[in-house]
Design a protein around this motif. Structure first.
Motif, PDB file in Angstrom:
ATOM      1  N   PRO A  44      -9.452  -3.919  -1.248  1.00 31.20           N
ATOM      2  CA  PRO A  44     -10.323  -4.025  -2.421  1.00 31.20           C
ATOM      3  C   PRO A  44      -9.652  -3.505  -3.687  1.00 31.20           C
ATOM      4  O   PRO A  44     -10.256  -3.515  -4.759  1.00 31.20           O
ATOM      5  N   ASP A  45      -8.406  -3.037  -3.548  1.00 34.07           N
ATOM      6  CA  ASP A  45      -7.750  -2.318  -4.643  1.00 34.07           C
ATOM      7  C   ASP A  45      -6.459  -3.025  -5.054  1.00 34.07           C
ATOM      8  O   ASP A  45      -5.613  -3.350  -4.200  1.00 34.07           O
ATOM      9  N   TYR A  46      -6.272  -3.232  -6.347  1.00 30.08           N
ATOM     10  CA  TYR A  46      -5.090  -3.926  -6.872  1.00 30.08           C
ATOM     11  C   TYR A  46      -3.805  -3.166  -6.560  1.00 30.08           C
ATOM     12  O   TYR A  46      -2.809  -3.762  -6.116  1.00 30.08           O
ATOM     13  N   LEU A  47      -3.801  -1.858  -6.765  1.00 33.06           N
ATOM     14  CA  LEU A  47      -2.594  -1.066  -6.549  1.00 33.06           C
ATOM     15  C   LEU A  47      -2.181  -1.092  -5.076  1.00 33.06           C
ATOM     16  O   LEU A  47      -0.988  -1.257  -4.758  1.00 33.06           O
ATOM     17  N   LEU A  48      -3.145  -0.963  -4.172  1.00 28.67           N
ATOM     18  CA  LEU A  48      -2.839  -1.024  -2.741  1.00 28.67           C
ATOM     19  C   LEU A  48      -2.252  -2.392  -2.386  1.00 28.67           C
ATOM     20  O   LEU A  48      -1.279  -2.480  -1.614  1.00 28.67           O
ATOM     21  N   THR A  49      -2.834  -3.434  -2.939  1.00 32.02           N
ATOM     22  CA  THR A  49      -2.313  -4.778  -2.698  1.00 32.02           C
ATOM     23  C   THR A  49      -0.867  -4.894  -3.149  1.00 32.02           C
ATOM     24  O   THR A  49      -0.015  -5.437  -2.427  1.00 32.02           O
ATOM     25  N   MET A  50      -0.555  -4.371  -4.329  1.00 30.89           N
ATOM     26  CA  MET A  50       0.794  -4.485  -4.868  1.00 30.89           C
ATOM     27  C   MET A  50       1.799  -3.670  -4.048  1.00 30.89           C
ATOM     28  O   MET A  50       2.948  -4.086  -3.877  1.00 30.89           O
TER      29      MET A  50
END
Length: 403
Positions: free
Chosen positions: A110-116
């Protein structure tokens, strides 16, 4: 012609087995290439949905592609050195597992930073896979079929670009983008089982890996091949990244899917032709690929108002692009040995990432009509280097091949 010997610590084929072509194992490697490229480029077709879901702008979400490519570029050589003495099959399985994990986290995060962060880790694993695939293909095949083995292995790259991404985008429209990434994760799990069952293990390399990379870099012909890779990949990605923008400029926005489909089909034809002929005609095929790409780009530069000529240009571009991976992998390994693969991975991914940035600058400063002219400016020195490099980089006869 002076080229360093190619390291080959695998056992030679048994008598009577030289003519056997290891299709099952090579197709597993091709699927690894397919998954690596598909994972990298899949967000391109789903940026609006992904950006909305993760509450970021589309330009920020677009960095999911950039961070993956940069990770592959900056870690390929260090990983090659670090893992030089490791067994190859566990290393390949581990890299595939990390890519599958990257896709799983992307699907549920659900998190952009984790995805990146996990996109970056996926790119690291992909860089390692690129460094392993050609080495594996050369070890699996007899010497007179090594070029064909590389062609089969790298066939997953244009397949992912021409079919995988459109299909992924289509599936995301039916389901959603998260389900699409889950499906790619499942493909990674199936691939793990396939590699485990069909791909043999090999020992790592003897000696100092850092010295091997440096020796490869200074080998005659390697710098010339890397220059061709850099300019060719940069040219392609300037045009491919912004092809929709270019077509819309000429009121052909409704033809984007058709143009990309023709490009993809032509790329697959190129892969088949190059795979059948690369062992004996590497130089001629490299020159032909460059000329085809240049002619297609010229048509786009001069006749972009003509729909049929644009479609012809896409076909010529695809014919020039599809086999270039096989040609460059074969050329750099002939010139510098297996260690040169890490140099190629770094160069390839670095200039692939640069293509989007350079294209963006051209778009802002000169507009979309500048794309084909810029590509032509890059292809002219490519053709010159290939023609001049007939002794070491792109010889008429590959090392070890009978005349």
């Amino acid at each position: 012609m002076s080229t360093p010997p190619v390291e080959n610590v695998a056992s030679p084929p048994a008598k009577g087995e030289e003519s056997k072509f290891p299709w099952v194992a090579l197709l597993a490697l091709a699927t690894a290439a397919f998954v690596g490229i598909l994972t990298e480029a899949l967000p391109a077709g789903m940026l609006p949905e992904m950006s909305a879901s993760l509450a970021v702008s589309e330009s920020a979400m677009g960095q999911a592609l950039t961070v993956y490519a940069i990770a592959s570029a900056v870690t390929a050589i260090p990983l090659f050195a670090l893992t030089a003495t490791w067994r190859r099959k566990p290393l390949l399985l581990g890299a595939i597992a990390v890519i599958a994990l990257s896709n799983l986290v992307t699907a549920i995060s659900p998190d952009y930073l984790l995805t990146m962060v996990f996109r970056f880790l996926g790119g690291v694993a992909a860089g390692l896979i690129w460094a392993l695939l050609v080495e594996y293909a050369r070890r699996l095949a007899p010497p007179h079929l090594q070029g064909r083995a590389i062609a089969v292995t790298m066939g997953g790259v244009p397949l992912a670009l021409s079919l995988g991404i459109p299909v992924g985008t289509f599936l995301s429209g039916i389901f959603d983008w998260r389900t699409t990434f889950l499906l790619v994760t499942l493909l990674g799990v199936v691939l793990l089982a396939w590699v485990l069952a069909s791909v043999p293990d090999h020992r790592g390399r003897r000696g100092t890996a850092q010295a091997s990379v440096m020796r490869a870099f200074t080998s005659p012909g390697v710098i010339a091949v890397l220059f061709v890779v850099a300019a060719y990949v940069l040219a392609h990605n300037i045009l491919y990244t912004y092809i929709a923008t270019f077509l819309i400029e000429y009121d052909m926005g409704g033809s984007i899917s058709l143009v990309l489909l023709i490009f993809g089909i032509a790329s697959m034809v190129s892969i088949l032709v190059v795979g059948a002929q690369v062992d004996r005609r590497l130089r001629m095929l490299t020159i032909a690929s460059t000329v085809l790409f240049a002619v297609g780009t010229t048509l786009l530069a001069v006749f972009a108002e003509s729909g049929p000529l644009v479609l012809l240009a896409a076909a010529l571009w695809g014919l020039g692009w599809g086999g270039i991976t096989t040609l460059m992998q074969t050329a750099v390994t002939d010139a510098g040995g297996d260690a040169a693969q890490a140099l190629l991975v770094t160069t390839w991914n670095g200039f692939m990432a640069a293509g989007g940035a350079v294209g963006g600058i051209l778009l802002e400063v000169f507009g979309p009509r500048s794309f084909p002219w810029s590509v032509l400016l890059l292809l002219v020195p490519v053709l010159i280097v290939v023609v001049v490099g007939r002794r070491h980089a792109f010889p008429a006869q590959r090392p070890g091949m009978a005349p």
